[in-house]
Design a protein around this motif. Structure first.
Motif, mmCIF file in Angstrom:
data_model
loop_
_atom_site.group_PDB
_atom_site.id
_atom_site.type_symbol
_atom_site.label_atom_id
_atom_site.label_comp_id
_atom_site.label_asym_id
_atom_site.label_seq_id
_atom_site.Cartn_x
_atom_site.Cartn_y
_atom_site.Cartn_z
ATOM 1 N N PHE A 99 47.540 42.359 49.163
ATOM 2 C CA PHE A 99 47.153 42.500 50.568
ATOM 3 C C PHE A 99 47.886 43.678 51.192
ATOM 4 C CE2 PHE A 99 45.244 41.416 54.367
ATOM 5 C CZ PHE A 99 46.096 40.927 55.351
ATOM 6 N N GLN A 100 47.176 44.482 51.961
ATOM 7 C CA GLN A 100 47.771 45.708 52.473
ATOM 8 C C GLN A 100 48.882 45.463 53.487
ATOM 9 O OE1 GLN A 100 44.730 48.073 54.318
ATOM 10 N NE2 GLN A 100 44.013 46.456 55.657
ATOM 11 N N TYR A 101 48.947 44.257 54.093
ATOM 12 C CA TYR A 101 49.960 43.981 55.107
ATOM 13 C C TYR A 101 51.070 43.057 54.626
ATOM 14 C CZ TYR A 101 46.415 46.040 58.130
ATOM 15 O OH TYR A 101 45.496 46.878 58.691
ATOM 16 N N SER A 102 50.925 42.476 53.463
ATOM 17 C CA SER A 102 51.970 41.595 52.939
ATOM 18 C C SER A 102 51.839 41.472 51.433
ATOM 19 C CB SER A 102 51.871 40.199 53.571
ATOM 20 O OG SER A 102 52.760 39.313 52.907
ATOM 21 N N HIS A 103 52.882 41.866 50.730
ATOM 22 C CA HIS A 103 52.851 41.768 49.273
ATOM 23 C C HIS A 103 52.975 40.330 48.781
ATOM 24 C CE1 HIS A 103 53.797 46.250 48.281
ATOM 25 N NE2 HIS A 103 52.851 46.113 49.180
ATOM 26 N N ASP A 104 53.205 39.402 49.700
ATOM 27 C CA ASP A 104 53.253 37.984 49.305
ATOM 28 C C ASP A 104 51.886 37.477 48.882
ATOM 29 O OD1 ASP A 104 55.737 37.047 51.811
ATOM 30 O OD2 ASP A 104 55.942 37.874 49.796
ATOM 31 N N LEU A 105 50.831 38.133 49.343
ATOM 32 C CA LEU A 105 49.473 37.774 48.954
ATOM 33 C C LEU A 105 49.033 38.719 47.844
ATOM 34 C CD1 LEU A 105 47.583 37.073 52.310
ATOM 35 C CD2 LEU A 105 48.075 35.453 50.484
ATOM 36 N N ASN A 106 48.971 38.201 46.629
ATOM 37 C CA ASN A 106 48.594 39.054 45.498
ATOM 38 C C ASN A 106 47.958 38.202 44.410
ATOM 39 O OD1 ASN A 106 50.865 38.487 43.292
ATOM 40 N ND2 ASN A 106 51.853 38.572 45.289
ATOM 41 N N TYR A 107 47.098 38.842 43.648
ATOM 42 C CA TYR A 107 46.337 38.128 42.624
ATOM 43 C C TYR A 107 46.216 38.988 41.365
ATOM 44 C CZ TYR A 107 44.840 36.002 47.022
ATOM 45 O OH TYR A 107 44.824 35.424 48.275
ATOM 46 N N TRP A 108 46.200 38.304 40.231
ATOM 47 C CA TRP A 108 46.028 38.956 38.935
ATOM 48 C C TRP A 108 44.757 38.476 38.253
ATOM 49 C CZ3 TRP A 108 48.986 42.797 36.950
ATOM 50 C CH2 TRP A 108 50.263 42.998 37.484
ATOM 51 N N GLY A 109 44.121 39.379 37.530
ATOM 52 C CA GLY A 109 43.064 38.982 36.620
ATOM 53 C C GLY A 109 43.648 38.561 35.290
ATOM 54 N N LYS A 110 42.779 38.111 34.379
ATOM 55 C CA LYS A 110 43.242 37.615 33.092
ATOM 56 C C LYS A 110 43.319 38.698 32.035
ATOM 57 C CE LYS A 110 41.821 32.838 33.832
ATOM 58 N NZ LYS A 110 41.041 31.687 33.332
ATOM 59 N N GLY A 111 42.760 39.855 32.324
ATOM 60 C CA GLY A 111 42.895 40.993 31.434
ATOM 61 C C GLY A 111 41.719 41.202 30.503
ATOM 62 N N THR A 112 41.600 42.445 30.049
ATOM 63 C CA THR A 112 40.608 42.812 29.054
ATOM 64 C C THR A 112 41.274 43.728 28.036
ATOM 65 O OG1 THR A 112 38.369 43.726 28.723
ATOM 66 C CG2 THR A 112 39.726 44.802 30.386
ATOM 67 N N LEU A 113 40.995 43.506 26.763
ATOM 68 C CA LEU A 113 41.678 44.230 25.697
ATOM 69 C C LEU A 113 40.968 45.552 25.410
ATOM 70 C CD1 LEU A 113 43.795 44.400 23.426
ATOM 71 C CD2 LEU A 113 42.176 43.113 21.988
ATOM 72 N N VAL A 114 41.756 46.609 25.388
ATOM 73 C CA VAL A 114 41.288 47.931 24.982
ATOM 74 C C VAL A 114 42.018 48.325 23.710
ATOM 75 C CG1 VAL A 114 41.212 50.385 25.568
ATOM 76 C CG2 VAL A 114 40.706 48.659 27.314
ATOM 77 N N THR A 115 41.267 48.625 22.680
ATOM 78 C CA THR A 115 41.853 49.041 21.404
ATOM 79 C C THR A 115 41.323 50.425 21.062
ATOM 80 O OG1 THR A 115 41.947 46.754 20.638
ATOM 81 C CG2 THR A 115 42.170 48.492 18.974
ATOM 82 N N VAL A 116 42.242 51.364 20.893
ATOM 83 C CA VAL A 116 41.870 52.735 20.540
ATOM 84 C C VAL A 116 42.314 52.979 19.104
ATOM 85 C CG1 VAL A 116 42.001 55.172 21.147
ATOM 86 C CG2 VAL A 116 42.206 53.407 22.928
ATOM 87 N N SER A 117 41.351 53.080 18.220
ATOM 88 C CA SER A 117 41.668 53.196 16.800
ATOM 89 C C SER A 117 40.483 53.795 16.056
ATOM 90 C CB SER A 117 42.006 51.822 16.223
ATOM 91 O OG SER A 117 42.198 51.892 14.823
ATOM 92 N N SER A 118 40.805 54.519 15.000
ATOM 93 C CA SER A 118 39.749 55.067 14.157
ATOM 94 C C SER A 118 39.474 54.138 12.975
ATOM 95 C CB SER A 118 40.127 56.458 13.665
ATOM 96 O OG SER A 118 41.391 56.427 13.021
#
Length: 118
Positions: A99-118
């Motif tokens: 939240f732009q007015y208070s860092h006490d309000l914050n949320y995370w996503g669960k993530g997505t995997l990026v793999t860079v490989s040949s």
């Protein structure tokens, strides 16, 4: 509240991916949005951030000139365009909202995997 990342996958070095993070359950346009990543055995690190109206962005030095963060406040979505990918970009990428007015309000996503490989 939900942050749902998508767009991760396996890509060859030099390739590109576009990550998306769809937000719901909060007033998206009042939140600074960021992308973080965590590689195996390493701490989570900030990759890129964008202010609530999209007027300002910042990037980790390691991704400058290769990654671009953007947002669509009408569609409640933040994006990360990743070009010229390197093996060291391999990580789980997380979406983060504060939240732009208070860092006490914050949320995370669960993530997505990026793999860079040949």
């Amino acid at each position: 509240v939900q942050l749902v990342e998508s767009g991760g996958g396996l890509v060859q070095p030099g390739g590109s991916l576009r990550l998306s993070c769809a937000a719901s359950g909060f007033t998206f346009s009042m939140y600074t949005m960021s992308w973080y990543r965590q590689a195996p055995g390493k701490e989570r690190e900030l990759v890129a951030a964008i202010t609530s109206a999209g007027g300002s962005t910042n990037y980790a030095d390691s991704v400058k000139a290769r990654f671009t963060i953007s947002r669509d406040n009408a569609g409640n979505t933040v994006y990360l365009q990743m070009n010229s990918l390197k093996p060291e970009d391999t990580a789980v990428y997380y979406c983060y909202a504060v939240f732009q007015y208070s860092h006490d309000l914050n949320y995370w996503g669960k993530g997505t995997l990026v793999t860079v490989s040949s």
